[in-house]
Every structure is written in structure tokens, then in C-alpha cells.
Design a protein around this motif. Structure first.
Motif, short mmCIF file in Angstrom:
data_model
loop_
_atom_site.label_atom_id
_atom_site.label_comp_id
_atom_site.label_asym_id
_atom_site.label_seq_id
_atom_site.Cartn_x
_atom_site.Cartn_y
_atom_site.Cartn_z
N UNK A 1 0.84 -1.19 0.00
CA UNK A 1 0.00 0.00 0.00
C UNK A 1 0.88 1.24 0.00
N UNK A 2 0.35 2.29 -0.56
CA UNK A 2 1.10 3.54 -0.69
C UNK A 2 0.23 4.68 -0.15
N UNK A 3 0.84 5.59 0.59
CA UNK A 3 0.16 6.77 1.13
C UNK A 3 0.79 8.00 0.50
N UNK A 4 -0.04 8.88 -0.07
CA UNK A 4 0.43 10.11 -0.69
C UNK A 4 -0.31 11.29 -0.09
N UNK A 5 0.42 12.33 0.33
CA UNK A 5 -0.21 13.56 0.81
C UNK A 5 -0.89 14.26 -0.36
N UNK A 6 -2.06 14.83 -0.11
CA UNK A 6 -2.80 15.55 -1.14
C UNK A 6 -2.78 17.06 -0.92
N UNK A 7 -2.36 17.49 0.26
CA UNK A 7 -2.34 18.91 0.61
C UNK A 7 -1.26 19.10 1.67
N UNK A 8 -0.63 20.25 1.71
CA UNK A 8 0.44 20.45 2.71
C UNK A 8 -0.03 20.35 4.17
N UNK A 9 -1.29 20.69 4.45
CA UNK A 9 -1.77 20.72 5.83
C UNK A 9 -2.60 19.50 6.22
N UNK A 10 -3.28 18.88 5.26
CA UNK A 10 -4.16 17.76 5.58
C UNK A 10 -4.46 17.00 4.30
N UNK A 11 -5.12 15.88 4.41
CA UNK A 11 -5.60 15.05 3.31
C UNK A 11 -4.51 14.19 2.70
N UNK A 12 -4.84 12.91 2.56
CA UNK A 12 -3.93 11.94 1.94
C UNK A 12 -4.76 10.94 1.16
N UNK A 13 -4.08 10.19 0.31
CA UNK A 13 -4.73 9.10 -0.40
C UNK A 13 -4.01 7.80 -0.05
N UNK A 14 -4.78 6.75 0.00
CA UNK A 14 -4.26 5.42 0.25
C UNK A 14 -4.51 4.61 -1.01
N UNK A 15 -3.44 4.09 -1.58
CA UNK A 15 -3.52 3.34 -2.83
C UNK A 15 -3.09 1.90 -2.54
N UNK A 16 -3.84 0.95 -3.09
CA UNK A 16 -3.46 -0.45 -2.95
C UNK A 16 -4.18 -1.19 -1.83
N UNK A 17 -5.09 -0.52 -1.14
CA UNK A 17 -5.87 -1.17 -0.09
C UNK A 17 -7.12 -1.80 -0.72
N UNK A 18 -7.68 -2.79 -0.05
CA UNK A 18 -8.95 -3.39 -0.48
C UNK A 18 -9.87 -3.43 0.73
N UNK A 19 -10.81 -2.48 0.78
CA UNK A 19 -11.68 -2.39 1.95
C UNK A 19 -12.65 -3.56 2.03
N UNK A 20 -12.83 -4.29 0.94
CA UNK A 20 -13.69 -5.48 0.96
C UNK A 20 -13.05 -6.58 1.79
N UNK A 21 -11.75 -6.52 1.97
CA UNK A 21 -11.01 -7.52 2.75
C UNK A 21 -10.29 -6.86 3.93
N UNK A 22 -10.97 -5.90 4.54
CA UNK A 22 -10.34 -5.15 5.63
C UNK A 22 -10.06 -6.05 6.82
N UNK A 23 -8.81 -6.00 7.28
CA UNK A 23 -8.42 -6.72 8.48
C UNK A 23 -8.00 -5.70 9.53
N UNK A 24 -7.59 -6.18 10.70
CA UNK A 24 -7.20 -5.27 11.79
C UNK A 24 -6.07 -4.34 11.38
N UNK A 25 -5.15 -4.81 10.56
CA UNK A 25 -4.02 -4.00 10.13
C UNK A 25 -4.50 -2.82 9.29
N UNK A 26 -5.41 -3.07 8.35
CA UNK A 26 -5.94 -1.98 7.52
C UNK A 26 -6.77 -1.01 8.36
N UNK A 27 -7.58 -1.53 9.25
CA UNK A 27 -8.40 -0.66 10.11
C UNK A 27 -7.49 0.24 10.95
N UNK A 28 -6.45 -0.32 11.53
CA UNK A 28 -5.51 0.48 12.34
C UNK A 28 -4.79 1.51 11.48
N UNK A 29 -4.39 1.14 10.26
CA UNK A 29 -3.74 2.08 9.36
C UNK A 29 -4.67 3.25 9.03
#
Length: 174
Positions: free
Chosen positions: A1-29
Motif C-alpha cells: 500500500x502507498x500513502x500520498x499527501x494531497x495537501x500540505x496541511x491535511x488530506x492523503x490518499x491510500x492506494x493499494x488497499x482493499x476495503x472489501x477484505x479489511x483486516x485489523x491492520x488496515x483498520x488500524x492504518x
């Protein structure tokens, strides 16, 4: 998975996650990223359905549910709020319809459930059919807004509360 900032102060995107198969690791992330960025876009989730979206949302706590009947005539699963411009038949509603007129209030500043005594932890927005142009969703992080206030304004608002009147924005929008 990859995290990219979308704004200098807030907002990011998470790429490569699959929320249909969310486990404790994804929820914590997601919890960690929301604490840090306040807004998180989880890309590439076009494959999930209403029930999978609801299951992912429930991983973060109880849901604020719509009234005792399916929202908008049951076009979406119970538990979801349909904020689209589509009617129960899937067709675009008339701009003069009561539903469209009430929704115009969202064109002003809008904060989900801020009129409740206990506001929601987060709002999750799932775009099922998205226009190829226009239709921008704008977000803010009120923590960053407060941090940017000059000290004299922070002093002025210290200890005060605000009250959101749901109907005020609806009246302003006609």
C-alpha cells in the motif's frame, strides 16, 4: 500500500488497499491516517458493494443510521445515506423536486451531523457513479483552520461553543 499527501496541511490518499477484505491492520492504518491527515481518499474501490462498504464502516464504530425506512425509497442499502441526484428509479430527479431543493442547502458550507448532540466520528463518501467533470467535493480540517487563526481570535473564541441549525442552510438555499 502507498500513502500520498494531497495537501500540505491535511488530506492523503491510500492506494493499494482493499476495503472489501479489511483486516485489523488496515483498520488500524486508516485510524492512524485519519488522525494525521483528517481526510483520506482510499482509491480503487469500485468493486465494493453497499454491504461491503457498510461492513468497512462498522469496523470504526457504530453507524449513525437514517430513519426507520430505507433512505430514498430503498435505492441504496439500509444504513447508507443516498446524497445523489437520482430518484428511486435511478433517473436524475427534477431540480424543482423537494429532495433537490433540500439538497441545495449542501451547496453552502456543510458538515455532516454537526447538528446532533454527539457528532459523527467521520463521514465516509463512496462515489458509485461520478461525473467525468465538475462535481468536486471540498473538504477542510478544522484543526488546521484553528491552528492558523491569529492568537487574538483564538482568545476570542476560547470557551465558546457554536450551534448548528440544520434548517438555516436549507432556508438560505431556498
Amino acid at each position: 500500500m502507498e500513502v500520498n499527501k494531497l495537501h500540505p496541511l491535511f488530506a492523503a490518499e491510500l492506494v493499494g488497499a482493499d476495503v472489501a477484505r479489511a483486516d485489523d491492520t488496515l483498520v488500524e492504518l486508516v485510524e492512524d491516517l485519519m488522525r494525521e491527515h483528517a481526510v483520506l481518499c482510499i482509491r480503487g474501490q469500485g468493486h465494493i458493494d453497499d454491504e461491503q462498504h457498510l461492513a468497512f464502516a462498522r469496523a470504526f464504530g457504530p453507524l449513525e443510521l437514517p430513519g426507520n425506512k430505507p433512505h430514498n425509497g430503498g435505492r441504496v442499502a439500509f444504513g447508507l445515506y443516498d446524497v445523489s441526484n437520482l430518484g428511486p428509479d435511478g433517473e436524475i430527479i427534477s431540480p424543482d423536486s423537494p429532495r433537490a431543493r433540500i439538497s441545495k442547502g449542501n451547496e453552502l458550507f456543510h458538515a455532516d451531523s454537526s447538528f446532533n448532540d454527539l457528532p459523527s466520528k467521520w463521514s465516509m463518501l463512496r462515489g458509485v457513479i461520478v461525473t467525468p467533470e465538475g462535481g468536486q467535493t471540498e473538504t477542510i480540517d478544522m484543526r488546521a483552520v484553528y491552528d492558523a487563526l491569529p492568537q487574538h481570535l483564538k482568545d476570542r473564541v476560547e470557551g465558546r461553543t457554536a450551534r448548528h441549525n440544520y434548517f438555516h442552510s436549507r432556508r438560505k438555499a431556498g
